[in-house]
Design a protein around this motif. Structure first.
Motif, PDB file in Angstrom:
ATOM      1  N   ALA A  59       0.843  -1.190   0.000  1.00 46.00           N
ATOM      2  CA  ALA A  59       0.000   0.000   0.000  1.00 46.00           C
ATOM      3  C   ALA A  59       0.883   1.247   0.000  1.00 46.00           C
ATOM      4  CB  ALA A  59      -0.919   0.011   1.218  1.00 46.00           C
ATOM      5  N   THR A  60       0.530   2.207  -0.832  1.00 42.48           N
ATOM      6  CA  THR A  60       1.247   3.479  -0.891  1.00 42.48           C
ATOM      7  C   THR A  60       0.283   4.604  -0.558  1.00 42.48           C
ATOM      8  OG1 THR A  60       2.696   2.642  -2.639  1.00 42.48           O
ATOM      9  CG2 THR A  60       2.611   5.032  -2.341  1.00 42.48           C
ATOM     10  N   LEU A  61       0.610   5.387   0.457  1.00 41.15           N
ATOM     11  CA  LEU A  61      -0.131   6.607   0.765  1.00 41.15           C
ATOM     12  C   LEU A  61       0.528   7.728  -0.019  1.00 41.15           C
ATOM     13  CD1 LEU A  61      -2.213   8.214   2.527  1.00 41.15           C
ATOM     14  CD2 LEU A  61      -0.273   8.633   4.072  1.00 41.15           C
ATOM     15  N   SER A  62      -0.249   8.439  -0.820  1.00 40.77           N
ATOM     16  CA  SER A  62       0.273   9.539  -1.627  1.00 40.77           C
ATOM     17  C   SER A  62      -0.403  10.838  -1.206  1.00 40.77           C
ATOM     18  CB  SER A  62       0.006   9.265  -3.112  1.00 40.77           C
ATOM     19  OG  SER A  62       0.501  10.316  -3.910  1.00 40.77           O
ATOM     20  N   ILE A  63       0.407  11.833  -0.846  1.00 45.84           N
ATOM     21  CA  ILE A  63      -0.102  13.159  -0.473  1.00 45.84           C
ATOM     22  C   ILE A  63       0.431  14.141  -1.500  1.00 45.84           C
ATOM     23  CG2 ILE A  63      -0.149  14.948   1.310  1.00 45.84           C
ATOM     24  CD1 ILE A  63       0.489  12.685   3.342  1.00 45.84           C
TER      25      ILE A  63
END
Length: 159
Positions: A59-63
């Protein structure tokens, strides 16, 4: 040579490496009077065939700061498991994103602590009331010839 050194997954070295001088040591700046709390669903695994067959995912959290001129201040990135227990605090210090900049945080495929109902809580601030960052999670994995990938958008939960 093999090392037995284990890095602490709760220690935020990533923000410092990527953002460098953008890491700050104080709370939200006084002129940043717009704030939001964003809930981002994350799936460290999904079920395949039955509830007993789990398919692990990265999982990648992208902001993403979508502004051409304003900075985005990020003060909290917390990762919770399916039961609502805090698994990991990703920030030791707040940071700001320059205009049009992006930062990503990765939950490794083998990190199954979050479960199928894991989530991130991201708290951000800005001084421009028109600020609309994009905060998403992207999940992906392959197993043999089977591949799975999907994304979800964060949702504001501010009152």
């Amino acid at each position: 040579m093999v090392s037995c050194f284990n890095t602490d997954p709760n220690k935020d070295t990533y923000t410092e490496q990527v953002m460098g001088q953008n890491v700050v040591s104080k709370a939200v700046p006084d002129n940043y009077n717009v704030a939001d709390t964003v809930y981002v669903p994350v799936y460290s695994h999904i079920y395949s065939s039955t509830k007993d067959t789990e398919f692990l995912l990265t999982a990648t959290l992208s902001i993403r700061n979508t502004s051409f001129k304003d900075t985005l201040f990020v003060s909290t990135i917390d990762y919770y498991d399916t039961r609502g227990a805090l698994v990991r605090k990703y920030l030791e210090q707040p940071f700001y994103l320059n205009p049009m900049a992006t930062i990503d945080y990765v939950v490794d495929e083998q990190d199954d602590l979050g479960g199928s109902g894991a989530n991130f809580i991201v708290i951000w601030s800005a001084h421009n009331p028109e600020m609309k960052p994009v905060i998403q999670a992207i999940m992906i994995s392959t197993n043999g010839q089977q591949g799975v990938s999907f994304s979800v958008d964060g949702v504001s939960i501010a009152q």
